[in-house]
Design a protein around this motif. Structure first.
Motif, short mmCIF file in Angstrom:
data_model
loop_
_atom_site.label_atom_id
_atom_site.label_comp_id
_atom_site.label_asym_id
_atom_site.label_seq_id
_atom_site.Cartn_x
_atom_site.Cartn_y
_atom_site.Cartn_z
N CYS A 62 -11.83 2.29 -6.13
CA CYS A 62 -12.49 1.58 -5.03
C CYS A 62 -11.57 0.51 -4.46
O CYS A 62 -11.46 0.34 -3.24
CB CYS A 62 -13.79 0.95 -5.54
N LEU A 63 -10.88 -0.20 -5.34
CA LEU A 63 -9.92 -1.22 -4.92
C LEU A 63 -8.79 -0.58 -4.11
O LEU A 63 -8.39 -1.11 -3.06
CB LEU A 63 -9.35 -1.95 -6.13
N ARG A 69 -7.07 0.68 3.36
CA ARG A 69 -7.60 0.45 4.71
C ARG A 69 -7.04 -0.85 5.29
O ARG A 69 -6.85 -0.98 6.50
CB ARG A 69 -9.13 0.37 4.68
N MET A 70 -6.74 -1.80 4.42
CA MET A 70 -6.29 -3.11 4.88
C MET A 70 -4.78 -3.19 5.06
O MET A 70 -4.28 -3.79 6.02
CB MET A 70 -6.74 -4.19 3.88
N LYS A 71 -4.03 -2.57 4.12
CA LYS A 71 -2.58 -2.76 4.12
C LYS A 71 -1.77 -1.49 4.37
O LYS A 71 -0.58 -1.56 4.66
CB LYS A 71 -2.15 -3.35 2.77
N GLY A 72 -2.40 -0.32 4.19
CA GLY A 72 -1.65 0.91 4.34
C GLY A 72 -1.09 1.38 3.01
O GLY A 72 -1.10 0.65 2.02
N ASP A 75 2.17 -0.43 0.87
CA ASP A 75 2.04 -1.73 0.20
C ASP A 75 1.21 -1.69 -1.08
O ASP A 75 1.09 -2.71 -1.76
CB ASP A 75 1.42 -2.75 1.17
N ILE A 76 0.64 -0.56 -1.40
CA ILE A 76 -0.22 -0.50 -2.59
C ILE A 76 0.21 0.62 -3.53
O ILE A 76 -0.62 1.20 -4.23
CB ILE A 76 -1.70 -0.32 -2.19
N LYS A 77 1.49 0.93 -3.55
CA LYS A 77 1.98 2.03 -4.37
C LYS A 77 1.67 1.83 -5.85
O LYS A 77 1.36 2.78 -6.57
CB LYS A 77 3.49 2.20 -4.17
N PHE A 78 1.74 0.57 -6.32
CA PHE A 78 1.48 0.29 -7.73
C PHE A 78 0.03 0.61 -8.09
O PHE A 78 -0.25 1.21 -9.13
CB PHE A 78 1.79 -1.17 -8.06
N VAL A 79 -0.89 0.19 -7.22
CA VAL A 79 -2.32 0.44 -7.47
C VAL A 79 -2.61 1.93 -7.47
O VAL A 79 -3.33 2.44 -8.33
CB VAL A 79 -3.20 -0.27 -6.42
N THR A 80 -2.01 2.66 -6.53
CA THR A 80 -2.21 4.11 -6.45
C THR A 80 -1.64 4.80 -7.69
O THR A 80 -2.27 5.70 -8.26
CB THR A 80 -1.53 4.68 -5.19
#
Length: 220
Positions: A62-63, A69-72, A75-80
């Motif tokens: 969910c995060l 949606r916010m950053k693309g 920028d969130i490769k670690f979370v993915t």
């Protein structure tokens, strides 16, 4: 599903698992009912550990959907990457293992894993919430989006470490209290226990490989 629909779905599933994880301990507050949580608490049962694991995974998913949606994506490769590692090595294998092992033993002889007296503590819908609905939620996750599997050696190492930690905890609780988490374990010899734990790990590895195949079949 659109990105918005996926985000809403993950939020709803996350809240479902939060509710289940909150509801179960409430059943243990009654003195008579709390006996099932003695000698190791609820965390000696793989069922409850799986529910907590699923809540964590869907929280991360969910995060990830929200941040995307916010950053693309960039920028969130670690979370993915963490979401994929969590799902592929733990959330999927543990969920399928809990579903299969519980219902196979339950239909063979429920007293070995879920004695009838538990029906007075956990209503029927709760039993299915713990052991049935977990399957469709996990299968939907495979269909919903692709997951990047780690190098097989790394993925199986994570699964092996988790299996070793849980097996060690089960044995430690027995050595400390003299009681087994599951009634069926009391009926096995030392050789039988070793065979069961080894077979369980083999099944877990098979489930991991199945998840890998399903992901490849669906997403290439």
């Amino acid at each position: 599903m659109t990105r918005t629909s996926t985000c809403i779905y993950q939020f709803l599933v996350l809240n479902w698992y939060i509710f289940i994880n909150y509801y179960i301990p409430q059943q243990g507050k009654d003195i008579q009912k709390s006996t099932i949580f003695q000698n190791g608490g609820q965390w000696k049962y793989l069922t409850f550990l799986n529910l907590f694991l699923q809540a964590i995974f869907h929280g991360v998913a969910c995060l990830e959907d929200t941040l995307k949606r916010m950053k693309g994506k960039k920028d969130i490769k670690f979370v993915t990457a963490f979401r994929d590692l969590l799902f592929t090595t733990l959330a999927f294998p543990v969920c399928i293992f809990v579903f299969l092992s519980f219902w196979i033993v339950f239909f063979y002889d429920r007293e070995l894993i879920y004695p009838k007296q538990l029906d007075d503590i956990f209503p029927s819908w709760m039993n299915h919430a713990m052991h049935s609905t977990i399957l469709p939620f996990t299968l939907v996750e495979i269909i919903l989006r692709p997951h990047c599997y780690p190098v097989r050696k790394k993925g199986l190492a994570v699964l092996a470490a988790a299996s070793l930690v849980y097996t060690s905890r089960i044995l430690w609780i027995y050595l400390r209290t003299g009681t087994w988490a599951y009634p069926m374990l009391a009926k096995l010899s030392a050789v039988g226990l070793a065979a069961l734990f080894s077979f369980s790990y083999i099944v877990s590895v098979s489930i991991y490989l199945l998840g890998e195949k399903l992901n490849h079949w669906k997403w290439g």
